[in-house]
Design a protein around this motif. Structure first.
Motif: not given
Length: 432
Positions: A136-160
């Motif tokens: 329900g966050d109407r203020t979410l931005t592309t920059a916010d999603l980019t940061e979420l993606a970076k954090a997610a990729v870190t986890g993916l790489k750790k999982a191979g």
């Protein structure tokens, strides 16, 4: 220079019988000590007015007959310190309020959720899939999603993992529907179908898939292969959280909603308020909570009918008196900790970037220019309904609350707005 809301609050005496007993609202629990605004009644019209107030009343008696305003005008002026009625005309008549409806939405959201509340967007991982979960966050931005993606990729790489599927979970809200009084011509320009996930305020039919695609593109930029198409889905209970983003505080969200009259913000807040009150995230339940909150504050619900949070519904009906009472409540020092953000968010006459800015042709006539910087007010505009409700410091040095709602005038909308701006300048007293 228009005074801040803190100056406004300090200039008016505490005049309500009781104040909010809890500083931060708890979901499902609104008020434990209630204040009761007095309803405007014909008998109160005999209140003794000071000379400045008498000029306001006399001038409004004449200027409210402006042919541009047609024959269906509801209006009221109150002294904000004493709640003394200064002027009224059809004050309790049920009229289509347009975006003045957002004042009730803001009151309920701040009361139920609390000004410090933040909305959370999450990313979870399971079974080779990253799920973007809307909160329900109407203020979410592309920059916010980019940061979420970076954090997610870190986890993916750790999982191979080097590839992943992406889905979006917007199940916090039910499938979008039209509110009573809406038509599908509103989509997606006036308001987008109300979903729990959106990025950059995009006005598209499926804001959730749109956000998921932006998220997938951000993952690809980080070197992760996204397989298949972004699709709707629901996160599984066993999915592992990998990233989250929290919005700005609700206080800032409310101020933005009022300043630019954002319909999408309003409808999202209506649903999040319903959820926090323990109800489903629907138009019906959200508006029921608004009514409950206003009623517990002592606001009269006579002739009050709403079907949405934004005011787009042509079936909404609210008297000018009720709008004035909501504004008076927001300006009350006893409720400042929770509701001051409503006053803070009201557009200022002549303020660029707001709905009272010069780009909208507001307060730019010979009669109303004198009120630039001196009036704070919420606008409302629909075909057949134009409203202006707010506060101004009058010539007697006292703050006045006013609400003017016009329905069914045949004049051009710009001319109607000019006439309403003139009424606000009359309350201020600069148009004497």
């Amino acid at each position: 220079m228009f005074l801040s809301s803190s100056a406004l609050r300090s200039s008016s005496a505490l005049r309500r019988a009781a104040v909010l007993a809890v500083a931060v609202p708890v979901a499902g629990t609104f008020l434990s000590a209630l204040s009761a605004p007095a309803a405007f009644a014909a008998g109160q019209a005999t209140a003794v007015l000071d000379p400045a107030e008498q000029r306001i009343a006399d001038n409004l008696d004449t200027r409210s007959q402006d042919v541009r305003l047609g024959s269906t005008l509801g209006g009221v002026v109150l002294d904000a310190g004493s709640r003394k009625p200064v002027w009224g005309h059809g004050a309790t008549t049920a009229l289509m309020p347009a975006s003045n409806t957002k004042l009730g939405t803001a009151t309920a959201a701040l009361t139920v959720l609390g000004p410090a509340h933040r909305f959370t967007t999450k990313v979870v991982r399971g079974d080779g899939t990253l799920t973007l979960v809307g909160g329900g966050d109407r203020t979410l931005t592309t920059a916010d999603l980019t940061e979420l993606a970076k954090a997610a990729v870190t986890g993916l790489k750790k999982a191979g993992l080097t590839s992943v599927r992406v889905r979006v979970d917007d199940s916090l809200f039910p499938e979008p529907t039209l509110a009573t009084g809406w038509n599908d011509g509103y989509y997606p320009d006036s308001v987008a179908p109300v979903r729990a996930l959106v990025v950059d305020g995009h006005q598209v039919t499926d804001t959730s898939l749109d956000a998921g695609q932006v998220f997938a593109a951000a993952l690809a930029q980080q070197g992760v292969t996204v397989t298949g198409e972004v699709a709707h889905g629901v996160a599984a209970p066993g999915d592992v959280p990998v990233a989250s983003h929290r919005s700005a505080a609700l206080s800032a969200v409310v101020k933005h909603m009022l300043k630019v009259s954002d319909n999408d913000y309003a409808e999202t807040l209506l649903r999040m308020t319903a959820l926090s009150a323990g109800r489903p995230a629907t138009f019906e339940d959200g508006t029921a909570v608004v009514r409950e909150v206003l009623g517990q504050y002592g606001i009269s619900l006579a002739n009050y009918e709403i079907h949405d949070g934004s005011g787009l519904s042509r079936a909404n009906r609210i008297p000018a008196q009720t709008i004035a009472d909501i504004l008076d409540l927001a300006a009350d020092p006893g409720h400042a900790e929770t509701l001051k953000y409503i006053v803070d968010g009201l557009p200022v006459a002549g303020e660029a970037g707001s709905t009272l800015g010069p780009e909208w042709g507001r307060f730019d006539t010979a009669d109303s220019q004198c009120a630039v910087g001196k009036v704070k007010a919420k606008t409302g505009t629909l075909t057949g309904a134009i409203a202006l409700s707010g506060l101004t410091k009058a010539q007697d040095g006292q703050w006045k609350v006013f609400s003017f709602i016009e329905n069914d005038s045949t004049a051009a909308p710009a001319d109607i707005k000019d006439a309403l701006d003139g009424l606000a300048a009359t309350v201020n007293g600069c148009w004497a």
